[in-house]
Design an enzyme around this catalytic site. Structure first.
Site, PDB file in Angstrom:
ATOM      1  N   ILE A 164       0.881  -1.204  -0.107  1.00  0.00           N
ATOM      2  CA  ILE A 164      -0.017   0.002  -0.038  1.00  0.00           C
ATOM      3  C   ILE A 164       0.877   1.408  -0.056  1.00  0.00           C
ATOM      4  N   THR A 195      -4.939  -0.386   8.544  1.00  0.00           N
ATOM      5  CA  THR A 195      -6.440  -0.774   8.779  1.00  0.00           C
ATOM      6  C   THR A 195      -6.204  -1.084  10.581  1.00  0.00           C
ATOM      7  N   ARG A 214      -8.538   0.880   0.159  1.00  0.00           N
ATOM      8  CA  ARG A 214      -9.678  -0.101  -0.171  1.00  0.00           C
ATOM      9  C   ARG A 214      -9.059  -0.665  -1.528  1.00  0.00           C
ATOM     10  N   LYS A 262     -14.150   0.859   7.140  1.00  0.00           N
ATOM     11  CA  LYS A 262     -13.140  -0.128   6.707  1.00  0.00           C
ATOM     12  C   LYS A 262     -13.177  -1.699   7.023  1.00  0.00           C
ATOM     13  N   ASN A 266     -14.671  -5.093   4.944  1.00  0.00           N
ATOM     14  CA  ASN A 266     -13.845  -6.656   4.764  1.00  0.00           C
ATOM     15  C   ASN A 266     -14.739  -7.514   5.477  1.00  0.00           C
ATOM     16  N   ARG A 305     -17.551  -8.622   3.207  1.00  0.00           N
ATOM     17  CA  ARG A 305     -17.109  -9.785   2.153  1.00  0.00           C
ATOM     18  C   ARG A 305     -16.773 -11.183   2.890  1.00  0.00           C
ATOM     19  N   ARG A 326     -31.915  -9.375  -6.550  1.00  0.00           N
ATOM     20  CA  ARG A 326     -31.025  -8.956  -5.178  1.00  0.00           C
ATOM     21  C   ARG A 326     -30.468 -10.124  -4.629  1.00  0.00           C
ATOM     22  N   CYS A 352      -5.786  -9.059   4.804  1.00  0.00           N
ATOM     23  CA  CYS A 352      -6.814  -8.217   5.312  1.00  0.00           C
ATOM     24  C   CYS A 352      -8.295  -9.086   5.651  1.00  0.00           C
ATOM     25  N   LYS A 389      -4.777 -15.919  -3.568  1.00  0.00           N
ATOM     26  CA  LYS A 389      -5.816 -15.794  -4.694  1.00  0.00           C
ATOM     27  C   LYS A 389      -5.238 -15.782  -5.977  1.00  0.00           C
ATOM     28  N   ARG A 422       0.521 -14.372   2.062  1.00  0.00           N
ATOM     29  CA  ARG A 422       0.077 -14.068   3.386  1.00  0.00           C
ATOM     30  C   ARG A 422      -1.258 -14.718   3.700  1.00  0.00           C
TER      31      ARG A 422
HETATM   32  N1  LIG Z   1      -2.131  -4.974   1.101  1.00  0.00           N
HETATM   33  C1  LIG Z   1      -3.137  -4.494   0.648  1.00  0.00           C
HETATM   34  O1  LIG Z   1      -3.925  -4.959  -0.156  1.00  0.00           O
HETATM   35  C2  LIG Z   1      -4.002  -3.689   1.735  1.00  0.00           C
HETATM   36  C3  LIG Z   1      -3.601  -3.495   2.900  1.00  0.00           C
HETATM   37  N2  LIG Z   1      -4.321  -2.615   3.947  1.00  0.00           N
HETATM   38  C4  LIG Z   1      -3.398  -2.265   4.969  1.00  0.00           C
HETATM   39  O2  LIG Z   1      -2.384  -1.210   4.567  1.00  0.00           O
HETATM   40  C5  LIG Z   1      -1.639  -1.786   5.669  1.00  0.00           C
HETATM   41  C6  LIG Z   1      -0.075  -1.946   5.410  1.00  0.00           C
HETATM   42  O3  LIG Z   1      -0.350  -3.203   4.571  1.00  0.00           O
HETATM   43  P1  LIG Z   1       0.744  -3.697   3.227  1.00  0.00           P
HETATM   44  O4  LIG Z   1       1.165  -2.764   2.550  1.00  0.00           O
HETATM   45  O5  LIG Z   1       0.230  -4.752   2.777  1.00  0.00           O
HETATM   46  O6  LIG Z   1       1.894  -4.050   4.305  1.00  0.00           O
HETATM   47  P2  LIG Z   1       3.617  -4.570   3.875  1.00  0.00           P
HETATM   48  O7  LIG Z   1       3.706  -5.700   4.859  1.00  0.00           O
HETATM   49  O8  LIG Z   1       3.248  -4.990   2.228  1.00  0.00           O
HETATM   50  O9  LIG Z   1       4.312  -3.360   3.908  1.00  0.00           O
HETATM   51  C7  LIG Z   1       4.682  -2.736   5.180  1.00  0.00           C
HETATM   52  C8  LIG Z   1       6.025  -1.983   5.289  1.00  0.00           C
HETATM   53  O10 LIG Z   1       6.027  -1.288   6.450  1.00  0.00           O
HETATM   54  C9  LIG Z   1       7.649  -1.292   6.978  1.00  0.00           C
HETATM   55  N3  LIG Z   1       7.276  -1.007   8.167  1.00  0.00           N
HETATM   56  C10 LIG Z   1       7.046  -1.633   9.460  1.00  0.00           C
HETATM   57  N4  LIG Z   1       7.093  -0.711  10.456  1.00  0.00           N
HETATM   58  C11 LIG Z   1       7.957   0.540  10.046  1.00  0.00           C
HETATM   59  C12 LIG Z   1       7.984   1.559  10.731  1.00  0.00           C
HETATM   60  N5  LIG Z   1       7.700   2.024  11.891  1.00  0.00           N
HETATM   61  N6  LIG Z   1       8.415   2.564   9.773  1.00  0.00           N
HETATM   62  C13 LIG Z   1       8.411   2.539   8.449  1.00  0.00           C
HETATM   63  N7  LIG Z   1       8.092   1.351   7.841  1.00  0.00           N
HETATM   64  C14 LIG Z   1       7.696   0.384   8.342  1.00  0.00           C
HETATM   65  C15 LIG Z   1       7.759  -2.955   6.565  1.00  0.00           C
HETATM   66  O11 LIG Z   1       9.133  -2.968   6.679  1.00  0.00           O
HETATM   67  C16 LIG Z   1       7.137  -3.148   5.266  1.00  0.00           C
HETATM   68  O12 LIG Z   1       7.996  -3.008   4.212  1.00  0.00           O
HETATM   69  C17 LIG Z   1      -2.114  -2.748   6.777  1.00  0.00           C
HETATM   70  O13 LIG Z   1      -2.638  -2.194   7.956  1.00  0.00           O
HETATM   71  C18 LIG Z   1      -2.945  -3.363   5.811  1.00  0.00           C
HETATM   72  O14 LIG Z   1      -4.271  -4.085   6.690  1.00  0.00           O
HETATM   73  C19 LIG Z   1      -5.282  -1.854   3.540  1.00  0.00           C
HETATM   74  C20 LIG Z   1      -6.010  -1.988   2.332  1.00  0.00           C
HETATM   75  C21 LIG Z   1      -5.493  -3.128   1.253  1.00  0.00           C
HETATM   76  C1  LIG Z   2     -14.204  -5.716   0.600  1.00  0.00           C
HETATM   77  C2  LIG Z   2     -13.202  -5.982  -0.242  1.00  0.00           C
HETATM   78  O1  LIG Z   2     -13.412  -6.478  -1.340  1.00  0.00           O
HETATM   79  N1  LIG Z   2     -11.699  -6.093   0.265  1.00  0.00           N
HETATM   80  C3  LIG Z   2     -10.685  -6.178  -0.634  1.00  0.00           C
HETATM   81  C4  LIG Z   2      -9.750  -7.423  -0.076  1.00  0.00           C
HETATM   82  O2  LIG Z   2      -8.629  -7.428  -0.649  1.00  0.00           O
HETATM   83  P1  LIG Z   2      -8.384  -8.962  -0.930  1.00  0.00           P
HETATM   84  O3  LIG Z   2      -7.474  -9.303  -1.976  1.00  0.00           O
HETATM   85  O4  LIG Z   2      -7.791  -9.523   0.409  1.00  0.00           O
HETATM   86  O5  LIG Z   2      -9.916  -9.770  -1.174  1.00  0.00           O
HETATM   87  P2  LIG Z   2     -10.603 -10.983  -1.987  1.00  0.00           P
HETATM   88  O6  LIG Z   2      -9.979 -10.740  -3.518  1.00  0.00           O
HETATM   89  O7  LIG Z   2     -11.753 -10.970  -1.789  1.00  0.00           O
HETATM   90  O8  LIG Z   2      -9.722 -12.065  -1.425  1.00  0.00           O
HETATM   91  C5  LIG Z   2      -9.639 -12.606  -0.229  1.00  0.00           C
HETATM   92  C6  LIG Z   2      -9.573 -13.958  -0.007  1.00  0.00           C
HETATM   93  O9  LIG Z   2     -11.063 -14.422  -0.163  1.00  0.00           O
HETATM   94  C7  LIG Z   2     -11.097 -15.560  -1.205  1.00  0.00           C
HETATM   95  N2  LIG Z   2     -12.423 -15.548  -1.996  1.00  0.00           N
HETATM   96  C8  LIG Z   2     -12.655 -14.154  -2.696  1.00  0.00           C
HETATM   97  C9  LIG Z   2     -14.102 -14.121  -3.122  1.00  0.00           C
HETATM   98  C10 LIG Z   2     -14.831 -15.252  -3.375  1.00  0.00           C
HETATM   99  O10 LIG Z   2     -15.843 -15.240  -3.761  1.00  0.00           O
HETATM  100  N3  LIG Z   2     -14.445 -16.324  -2.813  1.00  0.00           N
HETATM  101  C11 LIG Z   2     -13.370 -16.730  -1.940  1.00  0.00           C
HETATM  102  O11 LIG Z   2     -13.104 -17.610  -1.384  1.00  0.00           O
HETATM  103  C12 LIG Z   2      -9.838 -15.141  -2.186  1.00  0.00           C
HETATM  104  O12 LIG Z   2      -9.438 -16.354  -3.047  1.00  0.00           O
HETATM  105  C13 LIG Z   2      -8.820 -14.754  -1.096  1.00  0.00           C
HETATM  106  O13 LIG Z   2      -8.394 -15.925  -0.502  1.00  0.00           O
HETATM  107  O14 LIG Z   2      -9.197  -6.699   1.216  1.00  0.00           O
HETATM  108  C14 LIG Z   2      -8.570  -5.340   0.839  1.00  0.00           C
HETATM  109  C15 LIG Z   2      -7.700  -5.042   2.012  1.00  0.00           C
HETATM  110  O15 LIG Z   2      -8.382  -4.357   2.941  1.00  0.00           O
HETATM  111  O16 LIG Z   2      -6.502  -5.186   2.303  1.00  0.00           O
HETATM  112  C16 LIG Z   2      -9.322  -4.333   0.366  1.00  0.00           C
HETATM  113  O17 LIG Z   2      -8.584  -3.187  -0.043  1.00  0.00           O
HETATM  114  C17 LIG Z   2     -10.008  -4.929  -1.071  1.00  0.00           C
HETATM  115  O18 LIG Z   2     -10.942  -4.219  -1.465  1.00  0.00           O
END
Ligand SMILES: NC(=O)C1=CN([C@@H]2O[C@H](COP(=O)(O)OP(=O)(O)OC[C@H]3O[C@@H](n4cnc5c(N)ncnc54)[C@H](O)[C@@H]3O)[C@@H](O)[C@H]2O)C=CC1
Ligand SMILES: CC(=O)N[C@@H]1[C@@H](OP(=O)(O)OP(=O)(O)OC[C@H]2O[C@@H](n3ccc(=O)[nH]c3=O)[C@H](O)[C@@H]2O)O[C@H](C(=O)O)[C@@H](O)[C@@H]1O
Length: 457
Positions: free
Chosen positions: A11, A116, A148, A200, A204, A207, A240, A254, A310, A317
């Protein structure tokens, strides 16, 4: 405008680059030296469509460091994992990021939390640590702006999705809105900080609960000897109703985690935790199917296709593959894994011929597009069984090659299997049939292709 982004992961890095590509001077900070080194070499620490081009575009306004520095705005995008033992959020990284910002925080600066977090975290955990700077909130601006974007489409969703901006006060919301409007084309909705945190988690959780319902439907359908995929396709014709896709479990950083953040301080929740339990139990259910097929086979080997959480991503993760493999190994099965996307995993990742050589059961756990086109004729297995836990294979093609095909939720009663009835327990698809049901499908619907629907990438 100078922005300091803490956390350069899935992110933080794309967000930092988007700000830089839209005119801000951005310092990306990560405590992991290897992430900083990688970016300084001009490489990306992970893959995401479009990220390489964005990096080239943003490079001149983007620098990286392990330490924050003075800036107009600070953005926190650090991990918020779950303690697996207690199911409580681990806020260590968020606390540490807030502590690192404090020495550089001045009156009028803006701090944005994107990570989050459980409701109330900004107020109870983050703001007090920022105030150690000697500047009180109100004198610095603060907003929670949850992300998101969905992995695999991160950039298009970061720019195109609507956003929730939860400011501490009106000025905070205004300032945060202004900086996101540099690249966000979606609608921006304003609210308070705690509501933004709650929304937020609700998204999730919604879903997760809906996937759990689909997974429960798959199990109920099997008890009734009904093909859940046909049933879902038909139910979704209702204006619906949108039933999601059953699968081997819910992974990722997440959806498998955030529902626990919503409930960690609650004594009332039932549905949310039950949904988590159902989704977490799906690897056991798929293994039960495998156990049925493999009964009577000596020293069985299972080939796993897909360890990513996925389809079409490398991220493993919280992948359901971890639990499935552990259970399978505890059962005494040898496990060999293939995933064309993943690079890091607990087990060696092999190419397809090696992972399937001598196998007794191929198990598809991840819906990578490339698996849809797999040619079973090329596999040198010992016993021809395949379990499609995602309903993505061309089942007729596999049946033509002599495979016993078992699709999660296809209506084959799992418990009917006893040793000695191995082949009978896998529904052997007739070569010309697309699905294992007795009556011919109506010509107007495609019964085995519901994966093109909303809900799957
Ligand atoms: N990956 C996703 O699709 C989504 C993630 N989020 C949320 O966003 C947040 C970040 O998630 P990701 O980007 O997936 O994590 P990530 O694990 O990919 O990256 C986080 C980075 O932060 C660094 N870090 C840790 N502590 C630190 C600090 N004190 N100062 C600077 N860097 C530091 C780590 O070394 C790592 O490179 C989480 O809360 C997650 O739940 C929300 C929506 C989507
Ligand atoms: C509400 C929502 O759609 N949240 C998204 C979600 O991303 P993420 O990649 O984790 O979601 P995903 O595509 O539903 O996959 C999650 C898991 O659920 C599984 N999955 C998904 C849809 C489905 O019909 N059946 C199923 O088994 C996937 O294979 C996977 O293992 O979580 C993200 C986040 O918060 O990190 C968020 O930003 C994204 O918009």
């Amino acid at each position: 405008m100078k922005i300091c982004v803490l956390g350069l992961g899935y992110i933080g890095l794309p967000t930092a680059l988007l700000f830089a590509a839209h005119g801000a001077d951005v310092v990306g900070v990560d405590v992991n030296q290897s992430v900083v080194d990688c970016l300084n070499r001009g490489s990306l620490p992970f893959e995401e469509p479009g990220l390489g081009d964005l990096y080239s575009e943003a490079k001149s306004r983007f620098s990286v460091s392990t330490e924050p520095e003075a800036a107009d705005a600070f953005l926190i995008a650090v991990p918020t994992p779950l303690d697996p033992a207690t199911k409580v959020s681990n806020l260590t990284y968020v606390k540490s990021a807030a502590g690192m910002i404090a020495p550089h925080l001045h009156r009028g600066n803006l701090v944005i939390l994107e990570s989050t977090v459980p409701p109330g975290t900004s107020e109870r955990v983050v703001i007090p640590r920022l105030e150690k700077s000697g500047v009180a909130v109100g004198d610095f601006l603060y907003a929670h702006c949850p992300e998101r974007a969905i992995p695999g489409r991160t950039l298009s969703e970061m720019t195109g999705n609507s956003r929730i901006i939860g400011g501490y006060d009106r000025e905070s919301t205004d300032q945060a809105t202004a900086i996101y409007q540099t690249f966000v084309r979606g609608q921006i909705y304003r609210t308070d900080t705690k509501t933004a945190e709650f929304v937020k988690l609700m998204e999730n959780t919604c879903r997760d609960v809906n996937i759990a319902l689909a997974n429960e439907f798959a199990q109920l359908a099997e008890e009734c000897e009904v093909n859940v995929w046909e049933a879902i396709t038909l139910a979704n014709k209702h204006p619906r109703v949108t039933v999601l896709n059953p699968g081997p479990g819910v992974g990722g950083h997440c959806i498998a985690i955030d529902p626990w953040f919503l409930t960690e301080n609650s004594t009332r929740c039932r549905m949310v935790s039950t949904a988590r339990e159902i989704n977490d139990s799906m690897p056991n259910y798929v293994l039960r199917i495998a156990r049925g097929l493999l009964a009577g086979i000596r020293d069985p080997t299972i080939s796993i296709l897909g360890v990513a959480y996925k389809g079409n991503v490398a991220d493993t993760r919280e992948s359901p593959a971890f639990k499935f493999i552990q259970l399978a190994e505890n059962e005494g099965y040898a496990v060999r894994c293939h995933d064309p996307y993943a690079t890091k995993f607990t087990h060696p990742l092999m190419d397809l011929p090696e992972a399937t050589a001598g196998s007794d059961c191929v198990v598809v756990l991840t819906d990578h597009d490339c698996f849809r086109r797999l040619d079973p004729a090329t596999l040198q297995v010992r016993t021809k069984f395949v379990i499609d836990a995602r309903n993505i294979l061309d089942h007729g093609k596999w049946a033509d090659q002599g495979f016993g095909v078992r699709v999660l939720g296809d209506g084959t009663p799992v418990q009917q299997t006893v040793p000695g009835e191995i082949a009978a327990s896998a529904r052997l698809y007739p070569a010309d049939a697309a699905r294992p049901i007795a009556s011919p499908p109506p010509s107007s619907i495609s019964l085995l292709s519901p994966n093109g629907r909303e809900g799957f990438l």
